[in-house]
Enzyme design. Structure first.
Site, PDB file in Angstrom:
ATOM      1  N   CYS A  85       0.844  -1.200   0.000  1.00 57.12           N
ATOM      2  CA  CYS A  85       0.000   0.000   0.000  1.00 57.12           C
ATOM      3  C   CYS A  85       0.881   1.252   0.000  1.00 57.12           C
ATOM      4  O   CYS A  85       1.638   1.461  -0.940  1.00 57.12           O
ATOM      5  CB  CYS A  85      -0.968  -0.034   1.176  1.00 57.12           C
ATOM      6  SG  CYS A  85      -2.315   1.140   0.958  1.00 57.12           S
ATOM      7  N   HIS A 107      -3.750  -5.004  -0.102  1.00 59.73           N
ATOM      8  CA  HIS A 107      -3.309  -5.523   1.197  1.00 59.73           C
ATOM      9  C   HIS A 107      -3.344  -7.053   1.190  1.00 59.73           C
ATOM     10  O   HIS A 107      -4.402  -7.625   1.416  1.00 59.73           O
ATOM     11  CB  HIS A 107      -4.222  -4.989   2.310  1.00 59.73           C
ATOM     12  CG  HIS A 107      -3.998  -3.549   2.599  1.00 59.73           C
ATOM     13  ND1 HIS A 107      -3.099  -3.112   3.532  1.00 59.73           N
ATOM     14  CD2 HIS A 107      -4.541  -2.432   2.039  1.00 59.73           C
ATOM     15  CE1 HIS A 107      -3.105  -1.784   3.565  1.00 59.73           C
ATOM     16  NE2 HIS A 107      -3.974  -1.347   2.658  1.00 59.73           N
ATOM     17  N   GLU A 143      -2.337  -9.051   3.362  1.00 55.82           N
ATOM     18  CA  GLU A 143      -2.680  -9.563   4.698  1.00 55.82           C
ATOM     19  C   GLU A 143      -4.188  -9.529   4.944  1.00 55.82           C
ATOM     20  O   GLU A 143      -4.679 -10.170   5.865  1.00 55.82           O
ATOM     21  CB  GLU A 143      -1.919  -8.780   5.778  1.00 55.82           C
ATOM     22  CG  GLU A 143      -2.447  -7.386   6.092  1.00 55.82           C
ATOM     23  CD  GLU A 143      -2.029  -6.295   5.083  1.00 55.82           C
ATOM     24  OE1 GLU A 143      -1.535  -6.638   3.998  1.00 55.82           O
ATOM     25  OE2 GLU A 143      -2.228  -5.107   5.403  1.00 55.82           O
TER      26      GLU A 143
END
Lengths: 191, 384
Positions: A65, A169, A171
Site C-alpha cells: 500500500c 493488502h 494480509e
C-alpha cells in the site's frame, strides 16, 4: 500484518532503527498514511538510507500500500515529495468519475502482466483488498507485474530485482494474499 | 425425485447439479478424471514430493489409517512403491468391527510399520453423537473431525510434515471438482468446508457444556491444530488419489491378494456385492439408514452410480439393487438408541425435522435389514 505473518509460521519483528533493518533477512514496508509524512518520518529516523542500503544487498523487500508507493521516485500526495526511488515512477491521485468514488476501498481484480515468484501458486484474475486514493505510475512497463482498473488502469504490483510492491493488502486478502506473503518469506530476492 | 440421467444420483445428493443433458456434475468430473487429467504428470509430482521429504525426519510421512480399503491401499502403495517409512495413525471412533481389527493386524505385520492408535473418551463421544444427530441428522461429527484433526496434532508432535490421505473427495462430491485440475489440499479450509458439518469444536463446546460435565480439553482431539504450527512444520497434507487415478475395485483386488485383506457384510448393502466398502464401523448401518430417511437414497445408490460411471454396471441392474436393498432399518439402530438412551420415536422425531425436500420418508412402512454375523460382538451398554 504481524498476525498474518505469524499465522503463516514466520516470526516477524517490528523494527524502527537502521541497525535492525541492516540485520533483517526480509523487510516489509507496510503503510497507512500519506506519502509526504511517511517520507519525512523515515528521514527523521534516519531510515531512508538504511532501507536503500538494505535493498542494495539483494535481500527481499516488500512494500504494501503506502509502503509500495514510497518505493517510487516521487509522490504527489501532501504537496509532493521524493520517494525512496527504488522503482522508477511517480504516485499520483486517482480521479473521481461516474461510479468512481475516492478512496478506492474494497475488493478489486488483479490482472497479472507477467510471472513473478511472489505470485506463485496464486490465481490470476482474482480479487484482492484495496484501500487507497493515490496510485503508482511506473516508468518502465516491464516493472509492472499486475494492473487493476478503477476509473483508470493502474499498477497494482511493481517490482525490480529484489524489490517488490503491491498496492493491495495481501494480509487482508484471504488465501491468495496470504500465499503472496508466504512466497515473500521464502523468496531469495531473485527473479 | 429428479435423478442423473446417467448414474442415477438424486437431486438430494450433496453438491449435485444437472446440466442440460440431465447428467450430473459428479459424472462430468469423472469424465474429466478419465480423459483430461495427465496422470503420468501427476505421478511425477508425487515422485518429487516424496523426494523432498524422504529421510529428513523420524518418519518419511504420516498415514492416517482407518483400515478400510482406501487407507489400507494408501499404506500398501507408499510402502511398496516408494519404500517409505510411515507412522500409521489410527483414530478409533469406537465401533471397530472384529474383521477390521484382524485385517489391520495382518496389514501392519505384513508391511512392517509403526502404528499409533488413539481412542477418545467414550462418554464425550456419546454426547457429541447426540448433539450432531440433533443438529445435523449426522451423528458422526466426532469421527469426521477426529479423523481429520487428530493425525495433524500427531504430525506436529512427531514433526512429520508429509501426511498422506487416500481417496480424494472429488470421487464422490464436488466440493473439490476434478475439473479444477488442482491438488486437493487436506487442510483447515477443507475441514471447515464440509468435514466438520459446519460445527467447530469451539461451537460444540458452547452447545454441550450446559448439560455435560465437560473439561474443555476433552475437545482437543476434534480441534484443528493452529495453522501456524502446521506452517512452521512446512506441512503437506494431500490425498494419494490426487496423484494416481483412484480405482477402488482394483485396489480391493490388490490388497486382498497382497495383504489378505478381507471384505465383510454391511447392514443394508447387497450381500457379496460391495463387501469392500465401509466395513470399518458397526454404526455404518445407522449412518446409511439416516441418509435414506433424510435424502431418500442410501449407499447402494452411491455405489451403483460409481460402477455405472466406471462402465461396470448397467442402469437397469443398479435400479434393481436400489429397489431391493435401500431404505431398511438396520439391527444396529437398537444399539445406537441404547447408547444415546433414546426411543425410536424420539429418533424419528429428530430426523423428521432434517429431511431434505422434496423427499418425504414414510416412518410407518420400513422393513428391517438382516443382521450381520458379528452383531453379537458389538458393544452393548451395561444395564443399570
Amino acid at each position: 500484518m504481524k498476525g498474518a505473518l505469524e499465522s503463516l509460521g514466520w516470526d516477524p519483528l517490528l523494527v524502527s532503527t537502521p541497525r535492525e533493518i541492516t540485520n533483517a533477512s526480509h523487510l516489509v514496508l507496510p503503510g497507512v498514511g500519506s506519502f509526504r509524512t511517511a517520507m519525512l518520518r523515515l528521514k527523521e529516523a534516519g531510515l531512508v538510507e538504511a532501507i536503500r542500503g538494505y535493498a542494495q544487498t539483494g535481500r527481499p523487500l516488500l512494500g504494501i500500500c503506502l509502503g509500495m508507493q514510497i518505493l517510487a521516485s516521487w509522490g504527489a500526495e501532501g504537496g509532493g515529495e521524493e520517494g525512496l526511488n527504488l522503482i522508477s515512477g511517480k504516485v499520483v491521485a486517482l480521479q473521481t468519475g461516474p461510479g468512481i468514488r475516492i478512496p478506492h476501498v474494497g475488493w478489486n481484480t488483479v490482472h497479472l502482466q507477467s510471472t513473478h515468484p511472489l505470485f506463485d501458486d496464486t490465481k490470476n484474475e482474482v480479487d484482492y483488498y484495496f484501500v487507497h486514493s493515490f496510485a503508482f505510475e511506473a516508468e518502465k512497463k516491464n516493472q509492472v507485474y499486475s494492473e487493476t482498473e478503477y476509473g483508470v488502469r493502474f499498477s497494482s504490483a511493481v517490482g525490480r530485482e529484489n524489490v517488490f510492491g503491491v498496492q493491495f493488502h495481501p494480509e487482508k486478502s484471504q488465501k491468495n494474499g496470504l500465499q503472496i506473503l508466504d512466497n515473500f518469506c521464502r523468496w531469495d530476492g531473485l527473479c | 425425485m429428479k435423478r442423473c440421467a446417467r448414474c442415477g444420483l438424486p437431486e438430494t445428493y450433496e453438491t449435485i447439479q444437472f446440466d442440460s443433458y440431465g447428467v450430473c456434475n459428479i459424472c462430468r468430473q469423472h469424465e474429466y478424471k478419465k480423459d483430461k487429467i495427465d496422470w503420468s504428470e501427476r505421478k511425477g509430482m508425487l515422485d518429487s514430493l516424496v523426494q523432498d521429504y524422504r529421510g529428513k525426519n523420524d518418519y518419511d510421512c504420516l498415514i492416517p489409517f482407518s483400515g478400510g480399503k482406501d487407507s489400507t491401499y494408501t499404506l500398501y502403495y507408499l510402502v511398496k512403491e516408494y519404500k517409505l517409512k510411515p507412522l500409521v495413525v489410527q483414530f478409533n471412533h469406537g465401533f471397530m468391527r472384529p474383521n477390521l481389527l484382524a485385517n489391520n493386524e495382518r496389514t501392519f505385520k505384513k508391511l512392517g510399520v509403526d502404528v499409533l492408535s488413539f481412542t477418545p473418551n467414550w462418554k464425550v463421544v456419546k454426547r457429541l453423537m447426540l448433539e450432531s444427530l440433533i443438529r445435523k441428522g449426522d451423528f458422526c461429527w466426532h469421527c469426521h473431525t477426529g479423523i481429520f484433526s487428530y493425525p495433524m496434532h500427531v504430525a506436529i508432535k512427531y514433526q512429520i510434515p508429509l501426511v498422506f490421505w487416500g481417496e480424494p473427495s472429488s470421487e464422490y462430491t464436488a466440493y473439490y471438482d476434478y475439473r479444477e485440475n488442482e491438488i486437493e489440499k487436506v487442510d483447515e479450509s477443507r475441514f471447515n468446508r464440509f468435514v466438520n458439518l459446519g460445527i467447530t469444536a469451539e461451537d460444540m463446546k458452547g452447545m454441550i457444556q450446559k448439560d455435560f460435565d465437560l473439561d474443555p480439553r476433552d475437545l482437543a482431539p476434534y480441534t484443528y491444530p493452529p495453522i501456524r504450527d502446521l506452517k512452521k512444520l512446512q506441512y503437506q497434507s494431500v490425498c494419494l488419489g490426487s496423484f494416481i487415478s483412484w480405482d477402488t475395485k482394483r485396489h480391493f483386488e490388490v490388497i486382498s491378494k497382497e495383504l489378505g485383506w478381507q471384505g465383510d457384510e454391511v447392514e443394508g448393502m447387497p450381500t457379496g456385492k460391495y463387501s469392500y466398502e465401509k466395513i470399518e464401523c458397526y454404526m455404518q448401518g445407522v449412518r446409511d439408514y439416516l441418509k435414506y430417511l433424510k435424502r431418500g437414497y442410501s449407499r447402494v445408490t452411491q455405489m451403483t452410480a460409481l460402477d455405472i460411471r466406471n462402465g461396470r454396471m448397467e442402469r437397469q441392474e443398479a435400479d434393481q439393487l436400489v429397489a431391493q436393498w435401500e431404505g431398511k432399518k438396520p439391527p444396529s439402530l437398537r444399539l445406537f438408541l441404547e447408547y444415546l438412551e433414546m426411543s425410536e420415536e424420539e429418533f424419528n422425531k429428530i430426523v423428521q425435522k432434517l429431511v431434505v425436500p422434496p423427499f418425504k420418508p414414510d416412518f410407518q412402512k420400513i422393513p428391517s435389514a438382516g443382521q450381520t454375523k458379528d452383531f453379537d460382538r458389538w458393544y452393548r451398554e451395561m444395564k443399570a
